[in-house]
Design an enzyme around this catalytic site. Structure first.
Site, PDB file in Angstrom:
ATOM      1  N   GLN A 143     -49.823  26.575  64.680  1.00 43.50           N
ATOM      2  CA  GLN A 143     -48.678  27.332  65.022  1.00 43.50           C
ATOM      3  C   GLN A 143     -48.909  28.677  65.397  1.00 43.50           C
ATOM      4  O   GLN A 143     -49.416  29.430  64.689  1.00 43.50           O
ATOM      5  CB  GLN A 143     -47.928  27.103  63.763  1.00 43.50           C
ATOM      6  N   GLN A 175     -49.268  25.458  70.615  1.00 43.85           N
ATOM      7  CA  GLN A 175     -48.244  24.664  69.606  1.00 43.85           C
ATOM      8  C   GLN A 175     -47.309  25.846  69.388  1.00 43.85           C
ATOM      9  O   GLN A 175     -47.705  27.189  68.800  1.00 43.85           O
ATOM     10  CB  GLN A 175     -49.102  24.429  68.306  1.00 43.85           C
ATOM     11  N   ASP A 176     -46.098  25.401  69.401  1.00 52.29           N
ATOM     12  CA  ASP A 176     -45.041  26.160  68.782  1.00 52.29           C
ATOM     13  C   ASP A 176     -44.872  27.455  69.798  1.00 52.29           C
ATOM     14  O   ASP A 176     -44.570  28.884  69.128  1.00 52.29           O
ATOM     15  CB  ASP A 176     -45.151  26.774  67.328  1.00 52.29           C
ATOM     16  N   ASP A 186     -44.782  20.612  70.319  1.00 52.84           N
ATOM     17  CA  ASP A 186     -43.843  21.122  69.711  1.00 52.84           C
ATOM     18  C   ASP A 186     -43.354  22.378  70.318  1.00 52.84           C
ATOM     19  O   ASP A 186     -43.040  23.244  69.627  1.00 52.84           O
ATOM     20  CB  ASP A 186     -43.680  21.186  68.114  1.00 52.84           C
ATOM     21  N   ARG A 236     -39.980  15.079  69.840  1.00 46.80           N
ATOM     22  CA  ARG A 236     -40.009  14.556  68.727  1.00 46.80           C
ATOM     23  C   ARG A 236     -38.595  15.077  67.581  1.00 46.80           C
ATOM     24  O   ARG A 236     -38.825  16.391  67.989  1.00 46.80           O
ATOM     25  CB  ARG A 236     -41.012  14.123  68.018  1.00 46.80           C
TER      26      ARG A 236
END
Length: 570
Positions: A364, A386-387, A408, A476
């Site tokens: 993250q 990520q993120d 994500d 997701r």
């Protein structure tokens, strides 16, 4: 997240008891029998309104005082809901202040508890704004601003759940959860009540005019009849911009900024943070910051009082704000990894690259985070793994942007539309997958969710040679009620045929809403989409119109009568 619960027969009886008690109390005040018919609507009103909520006993209690007033208006009932929520949020803030964590021993949870305090401060601000809105509106104005009120109430609830999400120690989490139970329930109720505001107004014999009642069908019809303009708004700017903002974005070189930032010392400031500090608190006008080309290695946080900042640079890849803060290596909480964070209303950015260079091993690692309402980003690039892009809370619009990431990498609990942009998927670590989105909507009637409209989803040059070896999905569901819409977009051949990925260890796929409409390209086929997503749909134009800026962000209601043409629909 505090889960939804089924109301038992006992709870219903308790609600009825409270309502009856209110009526008996009114009767005992010596009113004559001739007034009985005037009291019945109050009792029915409480019953009708609380029927919309999950926490009916809490709802009835919050409306107890207004139910005693036979002449109460719709505004009085909505105001009672908001005031009761505000009072409980203040108590939650006090309860949170009593939870103390030693920073030297447990810095992660110490910061998380402090975040909770900040979230409740945000909640108080939005509830006070809501009180001002409701108090200063007649029923027509209240109906016209229902979406704005809903967005604020949705954020108030999300402040509660995000607070709990960040606390890792179960003892601390339990203490906060117990201390915030009442405000959590009331804020959840407030979302459901405000979401049905048009129906509540009808109980008071208020019916919107045809002009006020903009339907999805009307938007879809208008979009179909003007298909030659469907890809662009007339001038490329969000519909809530007035003439001044449009002029600023159209010709930034022609304006005189309030602050100039330059690494070489040719501006008044050498750091972006210093220029932001120069903006007056609660600024009513537009504070303009020009950031000259260069690489600015700093963490920038625009605090909530620094309102109405417009920041522009020399373009993507020229004006770069970058950092390396991350959770995977540095153990920094996700929201605090953001290289650039906006927490103020009315923020606009153009021509800047926001980057987090922690790499996939940082897990993250946020490049850009936004909390402030009515934020708009144009011609910007958001680069991470990520993120990457955290649309944390409230209304946000992204146009003609580039967004890079792996897992994500577009996520949040706000109300976000990304339009006419390029979404670039990168190469993750070995044995990892890619998921473009992870929405966190928590209440089906809430305003939040993510819409990707007329974008391109493609692999970068490092992923491209192995794109079929790395599973890549549209997204997701972060939460049970997640909402993600991908429409009229070009999907590359590397998007898995099943399209959507399960959130491991959860049943979120049973209740989330993942929709597609009018997509194109080899990844757009929907005949093999994941059958485990119970509510996945390929929607038609009427339903898709609900997710265009005109309805999903209520953008048409924010546009003043300037004569500047704009597009509400596709």
């Amino acid at each position: 997240m505090v889960g939804k619960i089924a109301i038992s027969v006992v709870s219903v009886l308790l609600v009825v008891g409270i309502i009856v008690g209110v009526v008996v109390m009114v009767n005992s005040n010596g009113d004559s029998d001739s007034k009985q018919p005037h009291r019945m609507p109050s009792m029915k009103m409480v019953t009708s309104i609380c029927e919309l909520t999950n926490y009916k006993q809490a709802c009835a209690g919050s409306l107890e005082s207004v139910a005693k007033n036979d002449t109460a208006s719709a505004n009085d009932y909505i105001l009672a809901v908001v005031v009761a929520t505000l009072n409980e949020v203040k108590k939650s803030s006090e309860a949170t202040s009593k939870v103390v964590v030693d920073k030297a021993i447990d810095e992660l949870n110490h910061v998380a508890i402090q975040d909770c305090k900040d979230f409740f401060d945000y909640a108080v601000d939005k509830l006070e704004d809501s009180i001002s809105l409701v108090s200063g509106s007649n029923m027509q104005n209240l109906e016209e601003r229902a979406h704005e009120l809903l967005s604020w109430m949705t954020a108030v609830y999300a402040f509660h759940t995000t607070c709990l999400d960040q606390i890792q120690n179960p003892d601390y989490k339990s203490a906060i959860q117990n201390g915030t139970l009442n405000s959590t329930q009331l804020s959840h109720n407030a979302v459901n009540i405000v979401a049905e505001l048009p129906q509540i107004l009808k109980l008071f014999n208020y019916h919107p005019t045809l002009e006020q009642n903009i339907t999805a069908e009307a938007v879809a019809s208008a979009a179909t009849s003007h298909h030659h303009r469907r890809r662009l708004m007339s001038d490329g700017y969000p519909t809530w911009f007035g003439p001044a903002e449009r002029k600023l974005l159209a010709r930034p070189r022609a304006i005189v900024p309030n602050a100039v930032v330059a690494k070489d010392g040719s501006g008044r400031f050498k750091s972006i943070s210093a220029a932001i500090a120069a903006c007056p608190d609660n600024n009513k006008g537009r504070f303009i910051i020009y950031v000259k080309a260069g690489i600015y290695q700093e963490q920038v946080i625009i605090k909530k009082k620094k309102t109405n900042i417009f920041i522009y640079g020399d373009g993507i890849g020229r004006t770069i704000v970058t950092g390396r803060r991350n959770f995977g290596i540095m153990k920094i909480g996700t929201m605090h990894t953001a290289t650039f964070a906006n927490e103020a209303a009315g923020f606009i950015a153009r021509g800047i690259t926001f980057s987090n260079e922690a790499g996939p091993q940082g897990h993250q690692a946020v490049a850009f985070r936004s909390v402030g309402d009515k934020a708009a980003m144009f011609d910007c690039s958001f680069e991470g793994h990520q993120d990457t892009l955290y649309y944390q809370f409230l209304r946000q619009f992204y146009r003609n942007c580039r967004i890079y990431g792996t897992i994500d990498f577009i996520f949040g609990k706000g109300d976000a539309v990304i339009q006419d942009s390029e979404i670039v998927v990168r190469r993750p670590l070995p044995k990892q997958f890619n998921t473009v989105t992870a929405d966190g909507r928590e209440i089906p009637r809430g305003s939040n969710g993510l819409v990707i409209h007329n974008c391109r989803i493609i692999p970068d040059k490092f992923l491209y040679p192995i794109r079929f070896q790395v599973p890549t999905y549209l997204g997701r569901p972060w939460t049970r009620e997640a909402l993600t819409v991908v429409m009229q977009s070009e999907l590359g051949d590397f998007i898995r045929p099943e399209g959507w990925k399960l959130w491991d260890g959860s049943q979120n796929h049973r209740s989330c809403e993942m929709y597609e409409f009018g997509n194109r390209g080899p990844g757009a086929r929907t005949d093999r989409r994941n059958k485990e997503f119970a509510r996945f749909k390929v929607i038609g134009p009427n339903q898709a119109a609900k997710y265009t800026p005109g309805l999903f962000l209520a953008a048409g209601q924010w546009l003043p009568q300037t004569g500047v043409p704009f597009r509400l629909g596709f």
